[in-house]
Design an enzyme around this catalytic site. Sequence first.
Site, PDB file in Angstrom:
ATOM      1  N   HIS A  92       8.149 -26.320   0.873  1.00 33.15           N
ATOM      2  CA  HIS A  92       7.061 -27.815   0.051  1.00 33.15           C
ATOM      3  C   HIS A  92       6.307 -27.067  -0.484  1.00 33.15           C
ATOM      4  CE1 HIS A  92       9.656 -30.316   1.962  1.00 33.15           C
ATOM      5  NE2 HIS A  92       9.861 -29.404   3.482  1.00 33.15           N
ATOM      6  N   GLU A 103       0.778  -2.203  -0.057  1.00 34.72           N
ATOM      7  CA  GLU A 103      -0.158  -0.237   0.098  1.00 34.72           C
ATOM      8  C   GLU A 103       0.775   1.239  -0.167  1.00 34.72           C
ATOM      9  OE1 GLU A 103      -4.030  -0.861   2.293  1.00 34.72           O
ATOM     10  OE2 GLU A 103      -3.217   0.058   2.826  1.00 34.72           O
ATOM     11  N   LYS A 129     -13.021   1.449  -1.790  1.00 37.29           N
ATOM     12  CA  LYS A 129     -14.007   2.002  -0.455  1.00 37.29           C
ATOM     13  C   LYS A 129     -15.232   2.678  -0.672  1.00 37.29           C
ATOM     14  CE  LYS A 129     -10.841   2.240   3.188  1.00 37.29           C
ATOM     15  NZ  LYS A 129     -10.953   3.174   4.802  1.00 37.29           N
TER      16      LYS A 129
END
Length: 479
Positions: free
Chosen positions: A332, A303, A446
């Site tokens: 893995h 951000e 938003k």
Amino acid sequence: MITYKNKVWKEEMSIRLDVNHVMAKFMGEEHGVFDGEIESLMPEARDIHHQIKEKRDSGDLPFMDLPNQSVSEILEMAKGIRRWCDYFVVLGIGGSALGNTALHEALQHPYYNELSKTGRHRAPRIYVLDNVDPDQLAALMDVLDLKKTCFNVITKSGGTAETMANFLVCQEAMIKALGRENHADHIVVTTDKTKGNLMRVAEREGYRCLVIPDGVGGRFSVLTPVGLLSAAVSGVNVRELLAGASFMERHCHKVRIWENPAYMNAVIHFILDTKRKKHISVMMPYAHALRGFADWYRQLWAESLGKRSSLDGHEVHAGQTPINALGATDQHSQIQLYVEGPNDKVITFINVEKYKVPMEIPKSYPEMEGLSYLGGHSLQGLIQAEQKGTAYALIQNHRPNLSITLKEVNPFTLGQLFMMYEIQTVFSGGLYRINPLDQPGVEQGKVAAYALMGRQGYEETKAEIEQAEALDDKYILGC
Ligand code: PA5
């Protein structure tokens, strides 16, 4: 049981940054960094250093002053909550939740809530709800006893849809369970002192409030009441955490890149991203306790540095993509790609010298070759060997990697890590010439959510989104 010694940690607990294996000396000139490249950034680094200092002196970087704050109010509140509360639930998202999880996972028992149930901890169980998935919230409600629950609603803006929606649902449940007059003691609000609706609701309902200091953005707020209340409620020594942050902050007063771990790490990542095509930054702690820290870092780096425009208005699309992985688990899962796939990453290992619990591997089958070699070693020795082995494989394949080593995971070392990465991020903003403290892309999302949910004043955005959503059926497949 995991316990922390009650002592003051100082230099012997300082964290160590080792960048050997990003340097051209070891990685070769195609993938490694030359000393000269670091030196040539020195004048720029000096300018950025002075800009940071100026901004700080004029109160524009208040996160750097957080180590000196008084925590008495937080500790007092936490003490009161611990007296009656069995379930402490954080409602927040992004920077208003990731720090809480990072702190909790790093500094508390990995099965903290389960032990809490047995009464071995006197502190409340801790939950961090950072999504608006109805199934998750309903499931959480199944385990809570609302009469013994405290909700800590955290939102800097005081208006984020996810957090406010969760709050409204939990508040209604609380009022149903306890009655309107009695529910207020069960909600603590952490928000900006003026912005947003949450403070207005708190005033109307009589909730207790903790204020997020002005100018401290979400992802830089872990050391404010945002992160500190839940930590204190669970019994974390928040003063040691701040002492660690302070220790690092003072260390980062040094202007020379070679003496300042935050600047060095910023410079290394910057050179690798912009000159060696390492557009991905992987953080891979070799300690389960630091998994949440890597999540926190992922947000901070993404951000803060992921920006369309530079400070002088040019379109730059800056930013390295952060990825989190966990050693040894993700050896893995991810390491095959990191060792042999595109050479577009820089990997940061976080190593721990001393784990909390020594654990020896039994010598159970001495006659079985391929198994007996493990017996007599410790699990700590094995996880450390796994890290060295992974680094070796990366080095053999000219994949730049560096390590940060903690003597142990404790509040003091974690405080240093938080502060180092926050300073490194702001310094990196200077190198990329972008603003690391804003998040216009997040705000865009938003606003779109407000519009889609029918919030007043966002009608135009809603119409625009609906227009953009006119999809072509030929691209939609189903069975
Ligand atoms: O770092 C940030 O600013 C964001 O990630 C915010 O923390 C996140 O969007 C939540 O915002 P708020 O705390 O205002 O609810």
